[in-house]
Scaffold this motif. Structure first.
Motif, PDB file in Angstrom:
ATOM      1  N   TYR A 175      42.698  40.985  45.664  1.00  0.00           N
ATOM      2  CA  TYR A 175      42.544  41.843  44.566  1.00  0.00           C
ATOM      3  C   TYR A 175      41.513  43.207  44.426  1.00  0.00           C
ATOM      4  O   TYR A 175      41.614  44.136  43.970  1.00  0.00           O
ATOM      5  N   THR A 181      44.913  46.934  40.623  1.00  0.00           N
ATOM      6  CA  THR A 181      44.249  45.793  39.987  1.00  0.00           C
ATOM      7  C   THR A 181      43.509  46.429  38.976  1.00  0.00           C
ATOM      8  O   THR A 181      42.737  47.341  39.116  1.00  0.00           O
ATOM      9  N   PHE A 197      36.526  43.929  39.006  1.00  0.00           N
ATOM     10  CA  PHE A 197      37.586  44.749  39.529  1.00  0.00           C
ATOM     11  C   PHE A 197      37.976  46.151  38.774  1.00  0.00           C
ATOM     12  O   PHE A 197      37.671  46.249  37.592  1.00  0.00           O
ATOM     13  N   LEU A 248      47.872  41.206  36.527  1.00  0.00           N
ATOM     14  CA  LEU A 248      47.748  41.440  38.098  1.00  0.00           C
ATOM     15  C   LEU A 248      48.726  42.150  38.812  1.00  0.00           C
ATOM     16  O   LEU A 248      49.839  41.593  38.656  1.00  0.00           O
TER      17      LEU A 248
END
Length: 252
Positions: A175, A181, A197, A248
């Protein structure tokens, strides 16, 4: 990309994961393998066929590393899917025997790979350039996640901590390198930060001391529940979040 060094401990993790899987397959009968798995459109037979066929496919990459001759993991996705589909129709006894045989052969192959080959550059089906050290992670990840997918009483909380954290680190890396993301901070139940992220406008690339404040919404929970969510096997209901649970990108 997560990698594992070719040590006795690494080989032991693979062996233990395969042993846990095989121990759970003993009671399966033909009707059981024909029943749905937790993966959409796949029976348990499809999952077992995939695990059995994945081992020699990964060995083709190890052969590439050993010889320097490019040897693709699969010819193409159509060929991969056809292999899985053909194997899925086998009786339970044959499927389990195939998983057992190919797992043992894979273990011998990695143990016998010459030392220089571990530094060779290869390219798995997913497209990234890596060394065979990554193959060890891929195999462990597939053994553990697909063991859960079989829906035979083995869940994310049953994965031993060492194997779980290796797989979790690999998924976190996926990710971190995937477009789309969203921005959020991920912490485990102890409060330890696992990852941030998305792009932070207030953190310079390479900043040795990023600000302590959270990076977007904070998502936290048990590591097993985090892995289940990140790998697309759970909705995330078991997690806590300071805002809306991030959506996601699709898991590979």
């Amino acid at each position: 990309m997560k990698e594992l060094d070719p040590t006795a401990a690494s080989f032991g993790e693979l062996d233990a994961a395969a042993s846990r899987l095989l121990a759970g397959l003993g009671p399966l009968r033909d009707a059981d393998v024909a029943a749905p798995s937790r993966l959409p459109h796949w029976t348990r037979g499809h999952v077992l066929s995939h695990l059995a066929r994945q081992a020699p496919a990964l060995e083709r990459l190890l052969e590439w590393a050993r010889t320097g001759v490019e040897t693709p993991q699969y010819t193409d996705r159509q060929a991969r899917d056809a292999e899985i589909e053909a194997g899925a129709r086998q009786p339970a006894e044959a499927l389990v025997a195939d998983v057992r045989r190919t797992a043992a052969h894979f273990r011998r192959t990695v143990e016998e790979l010459p030392a220089p080959a571990w530094d060779a550059t290869i390219r798995p089906f997913t497209g990234e350039l890596c060394t065979p050290r990554r193959i060890l992670v891929i195999r462990l990840r597939e053994l553990e996640l697909h063991h859960v997918d079989l829906d035979i009483g083995y869940g994310f909380h049953d994965i031993p901590a060492t194997a779980r954290d290796i797989v979790l680190d690999d998924v976190l890396g996926y990710y971190a390198g995937t477009d789309g993301t969203p921005r959020f901070t991920l912490r485990d139940r102890t409060g330890a930060e696992l990852a941030r992220f998305g792009t932070a406008p207030d953190v310079a690339v390479g900043d040795p001391a990023p600000p302590a404040r959270p990076h977007g919404p904070v998502v936290s929970g048990e590591r097993a529940d985090i892995l289940a969510w990140l790998s697309g096997r759970a909705s995330g209901d078991a997690l806590e979040t300071t805002g809306r649970l991030p959506e996601l990108p699709p898991w590979i």
